[in-house]
Design an enzyme around this catalytic site. Structure first.
Site, mmCIF file in Angstrom:
data_model
loop_
_atom_site.group_PDB
_atom_site.id
_atom_site.type_symbol
_atom_site.label_atom_id
_atom_site.label_comp_id
_atom_site.label_asym_id
_atom_site.label_seq_id
_atom_site.Cartn_x
_atom_site.Cartn_y
_atom_site.Cartn_z
ATOM 1 N N SER A 22 0.834 -1.197 0.000
ATOM 2 C CA SER A 22 0.000 0.000 0.000
ATOM 3 C C SER A 22 0.874 1.254 0.000
ATOM 4 O O SER A 22 1.974 1.242 0.544
ATOM 5 C CB SER A 22 -0.859 -0.038 1.264
ATOM 6 O OG SER A 22 -1.931 0.854 1.160
ATOM 7 N N CYS A 25 3.474 7.137 3.001
ATOM 8 C CA CYS A 25 4.306 8.345 2.944
ATOM 9 C C CYS A 25 5.603 8.149 3.724
ATOM 10 O O CYS A 25 5.593 7.612 4.830
ATOM 11 C CB CYS A 25 3.541 9.528 3.505
ATOM 12 S SG CYS A 25 2.175 10.049 2.450
ATOM 13 N N GLN A 99 0.894 6.168 -6.765
ATOM 14 C CA GLN A 99 -0.340 6.807 -6.328
ATOM 15 C C GLN A 99 -0.231 8.299 -6.593
ATOM 16 O O GLN A 99 0.577 8.995 -5.976
ATOM 17 C CB GLN A 99 -0.587 6.554 -4.838
ATOM 18 C CG GLN A 99 -1.946 7.087 -4.375
ATOM 19 C CD GLN A 99 -2.136 6.982 -2.878
ATOM 20 O OE1 GLN A 99 -1.412 7.600 -2.104
ATOM 21 N NE2 GLN A 99 -3.128 6.211 -2.455
ATOM 22 N N HIS A 177 -5.548 9.004 -5.816
ATOM 23 C CA HIS A 177 -5.848 9.099 -4.389
ATOM 24 C C HIS A 177 -7.116 9.925 -4.196
ATOM 25 O O HIS A 177 -7.075 11.154 -4.195
ATOM 26 C CB HIS A 177 -4.671 9.724 -3.643
ATOM 27 C CG HIS A 177 -4.670 9.427 -2.175
ATOM 28 N ND1 HIS A 177 -5.773 8.913 -1.519
ATOM 29 C CD2 HIS A 177 -3.700 9.571 -1.222
ATOM 30 C CE1 HIS A 177 -5.481 8.753 -0.232
ATOM 31 N NE2 HIS A 177 -4.225 9.148 -0.032
ATOM 32 N N HIS A 180 -9.051 9.627 2.222
ATOM 33 C CA HIS A 180 -8.315 10.148 3.388
ATOM 34 C C HIS A 180 -8.330 11.670 3.510
ATOM 35 O O HIS A 180 -7.432 12.268 4.093
ATOM 36 C CB HIS A 180 -6.876 9.632 3.387
ATOM 37 C CG HIS A 180 -6.798 8.149 3.426
ATOM 38 N ND1 HIS A 180 -5.651 7.445 3.153
ATOM 39 C CD2 HIS A 180 -7.752 7.215 3.708
ATOM 40 C CE1 HIS A 180 -5.900 6.144 3.247
ATOM 41 N NE2 HIS A 180 -7.169 5.983 3.588
ATOM 42 N N TYR A 182 -7.985 13.998 1.214
ATOM 43 C CA TYR A 182 -7.177 14.784 0.287
ATOM 44 C C TYR A 182 -8.077 15.364 -0.809
ATOM 45 O O TYR A 182 -9.295 15.178 -0.780
ATOM 46 C CB TYR A 182 -5.999 13.957 -0.230
ATOM 47 C CG TYR A 182 -5.090 13.537 0.916
ATOM 48 C CD1 TYR A 182 -4.506 14.511 1.740
ATOM 49 C CD2 TYR A 182 -4.864 12.207 1.220
ATOM 50 C CE1 TYR A 182 -3.715 14.159 2.829
ATOM 51 C CE2 TYR A 182 -4.073 11.841 2.315
ATOM 52 C CZ TYR A 182 -3.503 12.817 3.109
ATOM 53 O OH TYR A 182 -2.734 12.474 4.189
ATOM 54 N N ARG A 324 1.544 -1.150 7.336
ATOM 55 C CA ARG A 324 2.467 -1.247 8.474
ATOM 56 C C ARG A 324 3.136 -2.617 8.587
ATOM 57 O O ARG A 324 4.304 -2.699 8.974
ATOM 58 C CB ARG A 324 1.747 -0.904 9.777
ATOM 59 C CG ARG A 324 1.826 0.582 10.065
ATOM 60 C CD ARG A 324 0.909 0.973 11.180
ATOM 61 N NE ARG A 324 -0.333 1.488 10.634
ATOM 62 C CZ ARG A 324 -1.135 2.336 11.259
ATOM 63 N NH1 ARG A 324 -0.817 2.767 12.466
ATOM 64 N NH2 ARG A 324 -2.235 2.775 10.700
#
Length: 356
Positions: A22, A25, A99, A177, A180, A182, A324
């Protein structure tokens, strides 16, 4: 029956398994440039066996960066290092994706480890942000400028130019994107979009910018390459964007030639209570997939091989995006295959470490 390690062919591109890295950043760029950190970071996932590796949110313009340290694809000079990275990913049998992102009102911030606060536009490393409407993300922040028609045209042109660079850099997948909180998400949500022109108000108007961006980039994005869209499938708040809105959008995007919807949630409204349990977003990928017929990906607190395998096996999503867990273990795919009793190809340099 499909499993986590069954290939997925979309058009003429085959992903060797259903494991996707995924976008994450890294806040490790200067003026948008990729560097050796990105090469090693993304390259390690390729040696680790993932099928598709997507760069972090990559800004289509300087003002579209979340922080001054974000990765960018807003000038031709950015291409060279990105091409080195995509060449390495392909050499390991994985597919490279990027992305494309614009932070909108969530731009001009410090890196998270330096507090993550908004940098006022009159301060070093700060700039004026833009959005659908002049509504700040949180009350004490400097509000964004509401985009006028010329501003909207610039955003569309920036996405299109970034797509041309993505082709030159060797990417085979673009993920837009739209999640989230944005910019694209800011247009989709009735909370952040209070416009009274053709880009605001009704569902049809709020999705207009996303559809126009897709139309523009499809003019320059090769037909054989893949186009994904990440959405926040719900805002978790009454009166906001809903899972049913996501299904309605997915049906339209499928008709427009989008190949897959990556279903995340939230991010546009601060301090929302989200039930953070393992796989808490899977139900949205499943709903969008079943009710629209489009391919979907799921993401969020998915950390175990059997958990991911169950999602694919029971057709709840077509791809599983890991974030993660990949940072903890870049070779997650190699370990997951061992745990599930699957035989997959290891880099020859690492074969002596295989489990038996």
């Amino acid at each position: 029956m499909s499993t986590l390690f069954s290939p997925l062919k979309i058009k003429n591109i085959e992903l060797k398994n259903r494991i996707v890295v995924s976008p994450m950043c890294e806040y490790s760029s200067q003026d948008g440039f990729a560097n050796d950190w990105h090469l090693v970071h993304l390259g390690s996932f390729a040696t680790g066996g993932a099928g598709l590796i997507i760069t972090e949110a990559t800004a289509v313009s300087p003002e579209g960066r979340i922080t001054f340290a974000d990765l960018g694809i807003y000038k031709d000079e950015h291409i060279e290092k990105l091409k080195q990275i995509t060449d390495f990913i392909k050499a390991q049998g994985a597919v490279p994706g990027t992305q494309l992102a614009h932070a909108g009102r969530k731009a001009s911030h410090q890196e998270p480890w330096n507090g993550g606060k908004q940098i006022p536009s009159d301060q070093p490393n700060g700039w004026k942000s833009v959005s659908a409407s002049a509504i700040a993300f949180v009350e004490n922040e400097e509000p964004p400028i509401a985009l006028d028609k010329a501003g909207i045209e610039k955003v569309k042109a920036d996405f299109k130019a970034a797509t041309v660079r993505a082709v030159a850099a060797g990417f085979q997948v673009i993920e837009l994107h739209g999640a989230h909180g944005y910019l694209i998400n800011q247009f989709l949500s009735p909370f952040s979009n209070q416009r009274t022109d053709e880009y605001g108000g009704s569902f049809e108007n709020r999705i207009r910018l996303l559809l126009e961006i897709i139309e523009d980039i499809k003019q320059v994005w090769p037909e054989e390459n893949l186009l994904f869209v990440r959405i926040s499938a719900t805002e978790w708040v009454e009166g906001g964007w809903t899972a049913d809105d996501s299904v309605a959008l997915a049906k339209i995007l499928k008709d427009k030639g989008v190949d897959l919807i990556d279903c995340s949630t939230g991010g546009n409204i601060p301090n929302v209570k989200i039930p953070l349990i393992p796989g808490y977003q899977v139900e949205f990928a499943e709903k969008v997939k079943k009710e629209s017929g489009i391919l979907t990906g799921t993401v969020g607190l998915i950390t175990k091989a059997d958990q991911a395998n169950e999602i694919i096996k029971n057709e709840r999503a077509d791809l599983v995006f890991f974030a993660r867990e990949m940072l903890r273990d870049p070779h997650f795919a190699l370990r997951a295959a061992h745990e599930l009793g699957e035989e997959i190809k290891w880099p020859v340099q690492y074969e002596r470490a295989k489990w038996h």
